[in-house]
Design an enzyme around this catalytic site. Structure first.
Site, mmCIF file in Angstrom:
data_model
loop_
_atom_site.group_PDB
_atom_site.id
_atom_site.type_symbol
_atom_site.label_atom_id
_atom_site.label_comp_id
_atom_site.label_asym_id
_atom_site.label_seq_id
_atom_site.Cartn_x
_atom_site.Cartn_y
_atom_site.Cartn_z
ATOM 1 C CE LYS A 150 -2.949 -2.253 -0.430
ATOM 2 N NZ LYS A 150 -3.880 -1.962 -1.435
ATOM 3 C CD GLU A 206 -7.427 3.369 -0.120
ATOM 4 O OE1 GLU A 206 -6.387 2.778 0.223
ATOM 5 O OE2 GLU A 206 -7.789 3.448 -1.308
ATOM 6 C CB SER A 252 -0.910 0.037 1.226
ATOM 7 O OG SER A 252 -1.599 1.280 1.250
ATOM 8 C CG HIS A 312 -4.851 -0.559 3.779
ATOM 9 N ND1 HIS A 312 -5.114 -0.018 2.531
ATOM 10 C CD2 HIS A 312 -4.024 0.319 4.391
ATOM 11 C CE1 HIS A 312 -4.492 1.131 2.403
ATOM 12 N NE2 HIS A 312 -3.812 1.363 3.517
ATOM 13 C CG ASN A 313 -7.218 -1.290 -0.585
ATOM 14 O OD1 ASN A 313 -6.203 -1.126 0.088
ATOM 15 N ND2 ASN A 313 -7.203 -1.294 -1.896
HETATM 16 C C1 6PG Z 1 -3.133 1.594 -1.637
HETATM 17 C C2 6PG Z 1 -4.464 1.791 -2.330
HETATM 18 C C3 6PG Z 1 -4.479 1.191 -3.680
HETATM 19 C C4 6PG Z 1 -5.820 1.303 -4.384
HETATM 20 C C5 6PG Z 1 -6.182 2.658 -4.777
HETATM 21 C C6 6PG Z 1 -7.443 2.787 -5.623
HETATM 22 O O1 6PG Z 1 -3.174 1.058 -0.550
HETATM 23 O O2 6PG Z 1 -2.111 1.988 -2.185
HETATM 24 O O3 6PG Z 1 -5.444 1.167 -1.569
HETATM 25 O O4 6PG Z 1 -4.156 -0.168 -3.528
HETATM 26 O O5 6PG Z 1 -5.760 0.543 -5.513
HETATM 27 O O6 6PG Z 1 -6.332 3.448 -3.640
HETATM 28 O O7 6PG Z 1 -8.485 2.015 -5.154
HETATM 29 P P1 6PG Z 1 -9.955 2.221 -5.750
HETATM 30 O O8 6PG Z 1 -9.802 2.394 -7.240
HETATM 31 O O9 6PG Z 1 -10.716 0.974 -5.445
HETATM 32 O O10 6PG Z 1 -10.487 3.440 -5.107
#
Ligand code: 6PG
Length: 467
Positions: free
Chosen positions: A183, A190, A129, A186-187
């Site tokens: 991960k 996010e 990430s 995490h997303n």
């Molecule tokens: C990271 C992010 C990355 C992710 C983008 C876009 O941890 O670097 O999570 O992996 O791919 O943030 O994600 P979306 O297109 O689903 O918003």
């Protein structure tokens, strides 16, 4: 020269990661499906090019690696990973290691890890990430697979990872798909963090009529306090930016339809599978889906009138900060609860405090609060994060702010789905006597499903409504 490590896939993230690896002193072999991209990459590598070994064919790439080989895949998730593994396999020796560092679905990583176990070939699925900048300067790394395979490359991953103080943000999470699951969560977090920020932005923009510059100043101020985080910081920068073409605030020229590649959705799906509610994340995914329904939303506005209407928002800026704090704690409590449930289900024994630790730097959700979460999870790894003394204290101080923001938003018509989900979760989890007795009564009424009596604890009871 024989390279210590190889990397396949020189897209944005792959190229950045390759430069990071080589800059940290590891001779690196690189390969891309198209040679023109490899040439372009080599041309942009500057001084680092001399320690990179590009190959035009996969066969040459494999030959350029020291044995046993370590090969990182940075190709799009899904079929391209399987295709690349299939192409590589005939060229590899038994103990050559394949490391998938893309955004894989953890179920794919589990399958690949089990297939690898059957063939005896080592395999790792690692979550990386931090976007392009993180990949280049130091990402957060979440490892999954056989521990012996991890140990083989841990020194490289540690070297290239982000650092929080002296601590490397690179950790082995567990077997098979553990790294990619962490991960994925995490997303999901996010998505929720971003959605809650977007919700308070909406209240400032529509409820308070603030312009982007004023909103940017609020985010910048919050970033000096307990909300300090990468996402708050960049939200301020996004709000402060001006469109060079029109001179308008950037936010006013960006279409209000959010994209997504799917990892947030995977988190919500797995939460449902595991019966580990992650309602704030689920709401954030749904909000992204709804954001894309532009014409349907315009139709709704034509029928019902625009929302939100301004209401009395005096003093709300401080309440918004409290709301984000409380929402964030509830959201992370759900995220860590989901990790716990998956850890039990898949026998990973996930190191909960370590998860918080590797998220402290390098990754998209990095924040000051994660350091405190790491402390709380060290002391009480199995406790709902909301109940850990430090966070219980913060929630006692902030949940009224969250409540008032949601009440005011509801009255004005501002949608706040993720914040509302967080509050409902908080309220549910502090209600010892809930309302599911009604559901059990209903189920027994129409289906004789039986219920447990409160007074004597016996199960299989039926109500007087039985026909
Ligand atoms: C990271 C992010 C990355 C992710 C983008 C876009 O941890 O670097 O999570 O992996 O791919 O943030 O994600 P979306 O297109 O689903 O918003």
């Amino acid at each position: 020269m024989t390279a210590e490590i190889g990397l396949i896939g020189l897209g944005t993230m792959g190229a950045a990661l390759a430069l990071n690896i080589v800059e940290n002193g590891f001779e690196t072999a690189v390969y891309n499906r198209t040679w023109s991209r490899t040439e372009e990459f080599m041309g942009s590598a500057g001084d680092l090019a001399s320690r990179l070994q590009p190959s035009e064919t996969l066969k040459d790439f494999v030959s350029s690696l020291a044995s046993p080989r370590n090969i990182i895949l940075m190709v799009p998730a899904g079929k391209p990973v399987d295709d690349m593994i299939a192409q590589l396999q005939p060229l590899l020796d038994q103990d050559d290691l394949i490391i998938d560092a893309g955004n894989a679905n953890f179920r794919d990583s589990r399958r690949r890890a089990f297939e690898a176990k059957n063939t005896g070939q080592p395999f790792l699925g690692i979550g990386v990430s931090g976007g392009e900048e993180g990949a280049r300067k130091g990402p957060s790394i979440m490892g999954g697979g056989e521990k012996s395979a991890w140990d083989r490359v841990a020194h490289i991953l540690t070297a290239i990872s982000a650092k929080f103080g002296d601590t490397a943000c690179s950790t082995y999470m567990g077997t098979d798909g553990a790294g990619h699951f962490v991960k994925t969560v995490h997303n999901g977090i996010e998505y929720a963090d971003m959605q809650m920020i977007a919700e308070v932005y909406g209240i400032m923009r529509d409820g308070l009529g603030m312009d982007s510059a004023a909103i940017a100043a609020v985010f910048a101020r919050w970033n000096q306090g307990p909300l300090q985080s990468y996402l708050i910081e960049i939200s301020g920068q996004v709000a402060a930016a001006t469109d060079p073409a029109t001179g308008k605030p950037m936010l006013d020229v960006i279409l209000d339809a959010a994209g997504q590649k799917g990892t947030g959705r995977w988190t919500a799906i797995e939460a449902l599978h595991l019966a580990a509610p992650a309602t704030t994340i689920e709401s954030a995914v749904a909000a992204r889906n709804l954001s894309s329904r532009l014409s349907e939303r315009a139709q709704g506005e034509a029928i019902f009138g625009a929302a939100p209407q301004p209401v009395d928002f005096d003093g709300i800026i401080d309440l918004l900060e409290q709301a984000l704090l409380a929402g964030k704690i509830a959201c992370y409590a759900q995220g860590f609860g989901l990790l716990r449930a998956a850890s039990d289900e898949f026998s990973w024994d996930l190191p909960m405090a370590e998860v918080a630790r590797v998220w402290r730097s390098g990754c998209i959700i990095r924040s000051a609060m994660l350091d405190d979460m790491a402390d709380a999870l060290t002391k009480t790894p199995d406790l709902n994060l909301m109940f850990a003394p430090d966070f219980a204290h913060r929630l006692k101080e902030s949940h009224q702010g969250l409540r008032q923001v949601i009440a005011k938003a509801a009255l004005s018509g501002a949608p706040v789905p993720a914040l509302s989900a967080a509050l409902s979760y908080f309220d549910t989890m502090r209600t010892a006597r809930g309302t599911a007795n009604m559901i059990q009564g209903q189920r027994d009424f129409f289906g004789a499903h039986g219920f447990v009596r409160l007074d004597d604890g016996t199960s299989g009871n039926h109500g007087p409504w039985a026909m």
